[in-house]
Design an enzyme around this catalytic site. Structure first.
Site, PDB file in Angstrom:
ATOM      1  N   ALA A   1       0.751  -1.190   0.204  1.00  0.00           N
ATOM      2  CA  ALA A   1      -0.015   0.050  -0.054  1.00  0.00           C
ATOM      3  C   ALA A   1       0.921   1.238   0.032  1.00  0.00           C
ATOM      4  CB  ALA A   1      -1.184   0.119   1.254  1.00  0.00           C
TER       5      ALA A   1
ATOM      6  N   ARG B   1       9.890  15.031 -18.558  1.00  0.00           N
ATOM      7  CA  ARG B   1       9.076  15.536 -17.332  1.00  0.00           C
ATOM      8  C   ARG B   1      10.159  15.485 -16.261  1.00  0.00           C
ATOM      9  NH1 ARG B   1       4.537  10.773 -16.934  1.00  0.00           N
ATOM     10  NH2 ARG B   1       6.286   9.619 -17.289  1.00  0.00           N
TER      11      ARG B   1
ATOM     12  N   LYS C   1      10.263   5.887  -0.022  1.00  0.00           N
ATOM     13  CA  LYS C   1      10.749   4.372  -0.152  1.00  0.00           C
ATOM     14  C   LYS C   1      12.035   4.234   0.362  1.00  0.00           C
ATOM     15  CE  LYS C   1       7.250   3.318  -2.449  1.00  0.00           C
ATOM     16  NZ  LYS C   1       6.031   2.057  -1.875  1.00  0.00           N
TER      17      LYS C   1
ATOM     18  N   TYR D   1       8.279  10.810  -3.562  1.00  0.00           N
ATOM     19  CA  TYR D   1       7.772   9.573  -3.545  1.00  0.00           C
ATOM     20  C   TYR D   1       9.131   8.546  -3.339  1.00  0.00           C
ATOM     21  CZ  TYR D   1       6.910   5.040  -5.546  1.00  0.00           C
ATOM     22  OH  TYR D   1       6.865   3.483  -6.095  1.00  0.00           O
TER      23      TYR D   1
ATOM     24  N   GLY E   1      12.704  15.114 -13.533  1.00  0.00           N
ATOM     25  CA  GLY E   1      13.053  14.098 -12.459  1.00  0.00           C
ATOM     26  C   GLY E   1      12.858  12.670 -13.289  1.00  0.00           C
ATOM     27  N   ASP E   2      12.910  12.879 -14.558  1.00  0.00           N
ATOM     28  CA  ASP E   2      12.769  11.320 -15.465  1.00  0.00           C
ATOM     29  C   ASP E   2      14.249  11.228 -15.963  1.00  0.00           C
ATOM     30  OD1 ASP E   2      10.474  10.109 -15.225  1.00  0.00           O
ATOM     31  OD2 ASP E   2       9.537  10.993 -17.060  1.00  0.00           O
TER      32      ASP E   2
ATOM     33  N   SER F   1      11.437   0.452  -4.687  1.00  0.00           N
ATOM     34  CA  SER F   1      11.318   1.040  -6.296  1.00  0.00           C
ATOM     35  C   SER F   1      12.866   1.442  -6.396  1.00  0.00           C
ATOM     36  CB  SER F   1      10.451   2.125  -5.933  1.00  0.00           C
ATOM     37  OG  SER F   1      10.543   3.074  -7.282  1.00  0.00           O
TER      38      SER F   1
END
Ligand SMILES: NC(=O)c1ccc[n+]([C@@H]2O[C@H](COP(=O)([O-])OP(=O)(O)OC[C@H]3O[C@@H](n4cnc5c(N)ncnc54)[C@H](O)[C@@H]3O)[C@@H](O)[C@H]2O)c1
Length: 338
Positions: free
Chosen positions: A76, A283, A147, A143, A285-286, A119
């Site tokens: 989750a 985008r 993690k 995000y 941070g890609d 991740s």
């Protein structure tokens, strides 16, 4: 011997539902704890599904008192990277603070086995490729930070309270299990393949973010791993903990990267439909390339991705999306019939 019971937070979600199904198929008793943030339908005969926040102390007390939970598989989370930049506090609360509550309850009830959905976002901009587990951790979004923080927290809890954990760092989870009605379905979808399928099947333009990367065709390169292979790694991780092995973290990727253009081309070939593409700026941070070194999972967990050929990934996702669209059409046509 009694069946072992696993509690899967986020088990109604994309990856969690595949893990839940494989656990049930392998003889585990499965309890899914999910608040259904995507409002998806998930009511399988092979699992007990509890609709609740995963950090609801009363619900956790009642689960841990009624069942002898062998391990918690913690999937989750809020997962949308861009949203984490816009609303970091919601992500730190949902992903980190609530995990602390879950771990507190586990310790209180003597549940010591933990498998965590981590991740490749923990690494940030690669310093070298392929990415090994010892690559420095410099996440590029809240995000990714959530993690990395949880990995740190579980390490400390392991030291202090004997928690035993496996952190599995997924690369790009993709594909579906249409035979079981399982596949990728998020509100506010940002993942490449479902967005591409939506564009393809709805005859809408598909946006490629960035064609000026330092890669062979200018588009970003990613390591796609089939969700069934990811799910299987959780069974191996459970077994690894049962055998008394130490806590650890593992990359789950194939070690092979495909560019966005290559994915588009293969999808067009498989579906026989041409995609109208639009180019937009990169985008934030890609990274240009994200490719796993999965050797550690191969060697220690004896994990081998069996379903992760790009063609199989795309075919399975295409079938799932077509069926989803068909169900939606059926729903709307029956709704308008009244
Ligand atoms: N999809 C990927 O490519 C990918 C890559 C790396 C890591 N991950 C991680 O894997 C996990 C699963 O990802 P997914 O793609 O299946 O996402 P998902 O959104 O489909 O599944 C997450 C599930 O968690 C539930 N959830 C969220 N907050 C909750 C809460 N407070 N209480 C109870 N349930 C809650 C949601 O309802 C959802 O069903 C996540 O932790 C994600 O960060 C995913």
């Amino acid at each position: 011997m009694d069946k072992r019971t696993v509690l899967i937070t986020g088990g109604a979600g994309y990856i969690g539902s595949h893990i839940a199904y494989l656990c049930a198929l392998s003889g585990y008793q499965v309890i899914v704890l999910d608040s259904f943030v995507h409002n998806n339908y998930f009511a399988p005969s092979w699992a007990t599904v509890i609709k609740s926040d995963y950090a609801n102390a009363h619900v956790l007390d009642s689960i841990f008192s009624l069942h002898k939970i062998d391990a918690v598989i913690h999937c989750a989370a809020f997962i949308e990277v861009g949203e984490s930049v816009r609303d970091p506090l919601a992500f730190y609360d949902n992903n980190v603070t609530k995990t602390v509550t879950l771990l507190q309850k586990m310790m209180q009830w003597g549940v010591h086995n933990f498998i965590f959905s981590s991740s490749c976002a923990v690494y940030g901009q690669p310093h070298y490729l392929p990415l090994t587990e010892s690559h420095p951790q410099q996440p590029m979004s809240p995000y990714g930070h959530t993690k990395a923080m949880i990995e740190k927290i579980v390490e400390d809890v392991a030291q202090a309270h004997g928690l035993r954990f496996i952190a599995l760092r997924y690369f790009n989870a993709a594909g579906a299990f249409p035979e079981q009605g399982l596949g990728e379905l998020h509100t506010n979808e940002t993942h490449l393949i479902p967005l591409m399928l939506d564009a393809l099947l709805m005859r809408k333009p598909f946006t490629i973010f960035g064609i000026d990367y330092q890669t062979k065709d200018g588009t970003a390169i990613r390591d796609f791993v089939h969700v069934r292979d990811i799910a299987h790694a959780h069974l191996l991780a459970l077994e690894h903990l049962h055998q008394g092995n130490p806590s650890d973290c593992f990359n789950l990727g194939t070690g092979v990267g495909y560019s966005i253009k290559e994915v588009v081309e293969m999808m067009q070939r498989i579906s026989g439909i041409m995609l109208k593409t639009i180019v937009a700026p990169r985008r934030l941070g890609d990274p240009a390339l994200l490719i796993a070194d999965p050797q550690k999972a191969f060697m220690i967990l004896k994990w081998k991705p069996h379903y992760s050929q790009l063609e199989f990934i795309l075919k399975s996702a295409l079938i799932f999306h077509k069926e989803l669209l068909h169900k939606k059409e059926m729903y709307y046509s029956s709704a308008t019939a009244f």
